[in-house]
Design a protein around this motif. Sequence first.
Motif, PDB file in Angstrom:
ATOM      1  N   GLY A  15      47.377  20.600  56.714  1.00  0.00           N
ATOM      2  CA  GLY A  15      48.031  19.342  56.379  1.00  0.00           C
ATOM      3  C   GLY A  15      47.938  19.031  54.897  1.00  0.00           C
ATOM      4  N   ILE A  16      46.758  19.235  54.326  1.00  0.00           N
ATOM      5  CA  ILE A  16      46.556  18.994  52.892  1.00  0.00           C
ATOM      6  C   ILE A  16      47.488  19.875  52.067  1.00  0.00           C
ATOM      7  CG2 ILE A  16      44.906  19.333  50.994  1.00  0.00           C
ATOM      8  CD1 ILE A  16      42.712  18.376  52.957  1.00  0.00           C
ATOM      9  N   LYS A  17      47.625  21.123  52.491  1.00  0.00           N
ATOM     10  CA  LYS A  17      48.484  22.072  51.768  1.00  0.00           C
ATOM     11  C   LYS A  17      49.926  21.573  51.719  1.00  0.00           C
ATOM     12  CE  LYS A  17      50.146  25.745  53.770  1.00  0.00           C
ATOM     13  NZ  LYS A  17      50.264  27.050  54.488  1.00  0.00           N
ATOM     14  N   PHE A  18      50.445  21.116  52.846  1.00  0.00           N
ATOM     15  CA  PHE A  18      51.841  20.655  52.888  1.00  0.00           C
ATOM     16  C   PHE A  18      52.026  19.340  52.134  1.00  0.00           C
ATOM     17  CE2 PHE A  18      52.103  23.464  56.707  1.00  0.00           C
ATOM     18  CZ  PHE A  18      53.144  24.265  56.257  1.00  0.00           C
ATOM     19  N   LEU A  19      51.049  18.452  52.224  1.00  0.00           N
ATOM     20  CA  LEU A  19      51.150  17.168  51.512  1.00  0.00           C
ATOM     21  C   LEU A  19      51.133  17.382  50.000  1.00  0.00           C
ATOM     22  CD1 LEU A  19      48.782  15.126  53.831  1.00  0.00           C
ATOM     23  CD2 LEU A  19      51.209  14.634  53.472  1.00  0.00           C
ATOM     24  N   ASN A  63      57.768  22.311  64.730  1.00  0.00           N
ATOM     25  CA  ASN A  63      58.648  23.485  64.690  1.00  0.00           C
ATOM     26  C   ASN A  63      59.967  23.177  63.994  1.00  0.00           C
ATOM     27  OD1 ASN A  63      56.734  24.942  66.101  1.00  0.00           O
ATOM     28  ND2 ASN A  63      57.667  24.536  68.107  1.00  0.00           N
ATOM     29  N   ILE A  64      60.491  21.981  64.238  1.00  0.00           N
ATOM     30  CA  ILE A  64      61.747  21.572  63.591  1.00  0.00           C
ATOM     31  C   ILE A  64      61.558  21.510  62.079  1.00  0.00           C
ATOM     32  CG2 ILE A  64      63.385  19.665  63.326  1.00  0.00           C
ATOM     33  CD1 ILE A  64      62.775  19.011  66.336  1.00  0.00           C
ATOM     34  N   LEU A  65      60.451  20.923  61.654  1.00  0.00           N
ATOM     35  CA  LEU A  65      60.185  20.793  60.211  1.00  0.00           C
ATOM     36  C   LEU A  65      59.940  22.149  59.565  1.00  0.00           C
ATOM     37  CD1 LEU A  65      57.913  17.638  60.433  1.00  0.00           C
ATOM     38  CD2 LEU A  65      60.131  17.739  59.275  1.00  0.00           C
ATOM     39  N   ASP A 121      56.043  16.472  53.578  1.00  0.00           N
ATOM     40  CA  ASP A 121      55.197  15.299  53.787  1.00  0.00           C
ATOM     41  C   ASP A 121      54.968  15.047  55.276  1.00  0.00           C
ATOM     42  OD1 ASP A 121      54.065  12.506  53.074  1.00  0.00           O
ATOM     43  OD2 ASP A 121      55.780  12.023  54.357  1.00  0.00           O
ATOM     44  N   PHE A 122      56.053  15.038  56.037  1.00  0.00           N
ATOM     45  CA  PHE A 122      55.948  14.763  57.472  1.00  0.00           C
ATOM     46  C   PHE A 122      55.201  15.890  58.195  1.00  0.00           C
ATOM     47  CE2 PHE A 122      58.512  13.398  61.469  1.00  0.00           C
ATOM     48  CZ  PHE A 122      57.394  12.720  61.935  1.00  0.00           C
ATOM     49  N   LEU A 123      55.478  17.111  57.783  1.00  0.00           N
ATOM     50  CA  LEU A 123      54.796  18.257  58.385  1.00  0.00           C
ATOM     51  C   LEU A 123      53.292  18.188  58.110  1.00  0.00           C
ATOM     52  CD1 LEU A 123      55.020  20.898  59.934  1.00  0.00           C
ATOM     53  CD2 LEU A 123      55.646  22.048  57.805  1.00  0.00           C
ATOM     54  N   GLY A 124      52.949  17.795  56.894  1.00  0.00           N
ATOM     55  CA  GLY A 124      51.531  17.628  56.561  1.00  0.00           C
ATOM     56  C   GLY A 124      50.871  16.570  57.401  1.00  0.00           C
ATOM     57  N   SER A 125      51.560  15.451  57.594  1.00  0.00           N
ATOM     58  CA  SER A 125      51.011  14.360  58.405  1.00  0.00           C
ATOM     59  C   SER A 125      50.813  14.785  59.858  1.00  0.00           C
ATOM     60  CB  SER A 125      51.951  13.145  58.358  1.00  0.00           C
ATOM     61  OG  SER A 125      52.046  12.653  57.038  1.00  0.00           O
ATOM     62  N   ILE A 126      51.764  15.563  60.386  1.00  0.00           N
ATOM     63  CA  ILE A 126      51.641  16.047  61.761  1.00  0.00           C
ATOM     64  C   ILE A 126      50.445  16.984  61.897  1.00  0.00           C
ATOM     65  CG2 ILE A 126      52.728  17.555  63.490  1.00  0.00           C
ATOM     66  CD1 ILE A 126      55.403  16.256  62.757  1.00  0.00           C
ATOM     67  N   HIS A 127      50.272  17.870  60.925  1.00  0.00           N
ATOM     68  CA  HIS A 127      49.116  18.773  60.964  1.00  0.00           C
ATOM     69  C   HIS A 127      47.804  17.983  60.937  1.00  0.00           C
ATOM     70  CE1 HIS A 127      50.454  22.919  61.026  1.00  0.00           C
ATOM     71  NE2 HIS A 127      51.437  22.625  60.184  1.00  0.00           N
ATOM     72  N   ILE A 128      47.773  16.947  60.129  1.00  0.00           N
ATOM     73  CA  ILE A 128      46.570  16.096  60.077  1.00  0.00           C
ATOM     74  C   ILE A 128      46.315  15.483  61.444  1.00  0.00           C
ATOM     75  CG2 ILE A 128      45.541  14.003  59.080  1.00  0.00           C
ATOM     76  CD1 ILE A 128      45.785  16.322  57.061  1.00  0.00           C
ATOM     77  N   GLU A 129      47.379  14.961  62.067  1.00  0.00           N
ATOM     78  CA  GLU A 129      47.233  14.326  63.378  1.00  0.00           C
ATOM     79  C   GLU A 129      46.786  15.331  64.438  1.00  0.00           C
ATOM     80  OE1 GLU A 129      49.758  11.251  66.219  1.00  0.00           O
ATOM     81  OE2 GLU A 129      50.395  11.661  64.163  1.00  0.00           O
ATOM     82  N   LEU A 130      47.210  16.591  64.279  1.00  0.00           N
ATOM     83  CA  LEU A 130      46.840  17.639  65.234  1.00  0.00           C
ATOM     84  C   LEU A 130      45.457  18.219  64.942  1.00  0.00           C
ATOM     85  CD1 LEU A 130      50.278  19.510  65.520  1.00  0.00           C
ATOM     86  CD2 LEU A 130      49.199  18.081  67.274  1.00  0.00           C
ATOM     87  N   TYR A 166      61.467  13.348  67.797  1.00  0.00           N
ATOM     88  CA  TYR A 166      60.517  14.083  68.640  1.00  0.00           C
ATOM     89  C   TYR A 166      59.101  13.548  68.470  1.00  0.00           C
ATOM     90  CZ  TYR A 166      63.471  17.714  70.662  1.00  0.00           C
ATOM     91  OH  TYR A 166      64.398  18.384  71.428  1.00  0.00           O
ATOM     92  N   ALA A 167      58.722  13.251  67.239  1.00  0.00           N
ATOM     93  CA  ALA A 167      57.372  12.723  66.987  1.00  0.00           C
ATOM     94  C   ALA A 167      57.199  11.358  67.658  1.00  0.00           C
ATOM     95  CB  ALA A 167      57.124  12.617  65.485  1.00  0.00           C
TER      96      ALA A 167
END
Length: 354
Positions: free
Chosen positions: A147-151, A115-117, A132-141, A104-105
Amino acid sequence: MKVEMIVKDKIVTITDESPLYIMLRDLFYGGDWYNMKKDFNSNEFLNEIENLEFIEKNISILNDSFYAPIIWSELVSFFNEKNITPELFQHATVDGLYELSIEYADKDLLGDAKNILEFAIKVDKNFAPAYDFLGSIHIELGNIEEGIKFLNRAVEIDPWLVQSYSTLGEVYYNQGDYEKAISYWLKEIEYSPNDIFTYFMIADAYTRMKNYEKAANILNKLLEIDNNNIIAMYELSQIYREMGKTKEADMVEKEILNAKPIDPNGIEIWAKIKMKYNKYDEIVEVIEPMIDNTIDSLHLKALLVVPYIKLGKIEEARKYYEELKQNDFWYLFGKKEIFDKYLTKKEKELCGIF
């Protein structure tokens, strides 16, 4: 839709929901009905699953051709209709969800990927790659704090997940918090000491803080791993000059003179240093054989213009200069500094360089 058929005196049924059960089996259980039945053990689910098991055993293998592509919104609707929650998936794995989020990404559907993550980490609270991936997506958004929290959660679960350290370093670097960026990048090379690019980023961050001593130290550490890294040598020589250590800078430049350029990114630096010391014949000797073996040889030809002129090969220099002018004018324009630095006005006129 509902289709019934008799197989071995047994009535089997295919419905609109059958492909979704096959999809669930593949996505969460790696194609294993046994573990799926452990979680979906109510009669409503078991009847459908055992029906599909029977079909697969006696009629046909049930694979992704029955449901592809996976539409996440369809699956969510099915979950809602059947009251299927993440807590139900006790014997599942989320590797399939993780791969689906990447798909999807890749299609730029970051909201669905997110949402999947989020569903994945509800199923498995310790699946570090999803954080990790969820954090990166939040950063991109643009959701930096989220994002920092998830990473951070990703490396808390799995300290070897070096890409999380890398991304965290980039986030803080972009915010101008170089000290914090360095702390994450140092952690990254602790677990992945051969990640060459990270050494350069650490050196750059130290340089921005004007901590030249530590910048030099990290580049020296890199050169212990990769002693023929011309870019690292050049950066180190520049830092030494910034520190007023001219003798050390000259020594490093001499090392570049004796190095063998292997990395294409280091060839230009190597050639510039050779030009500085008037080693034009050595530039020609090394770069000429590379041209026929390189798909994109224009940048190599640009580096031969000055040596050819200095060695009296004016026609060869003019030929390459004209070729560059025709094919990549802006790249050639970027080399104006080299021409101005090493060629006299008369030499440039001979080759048609203005």
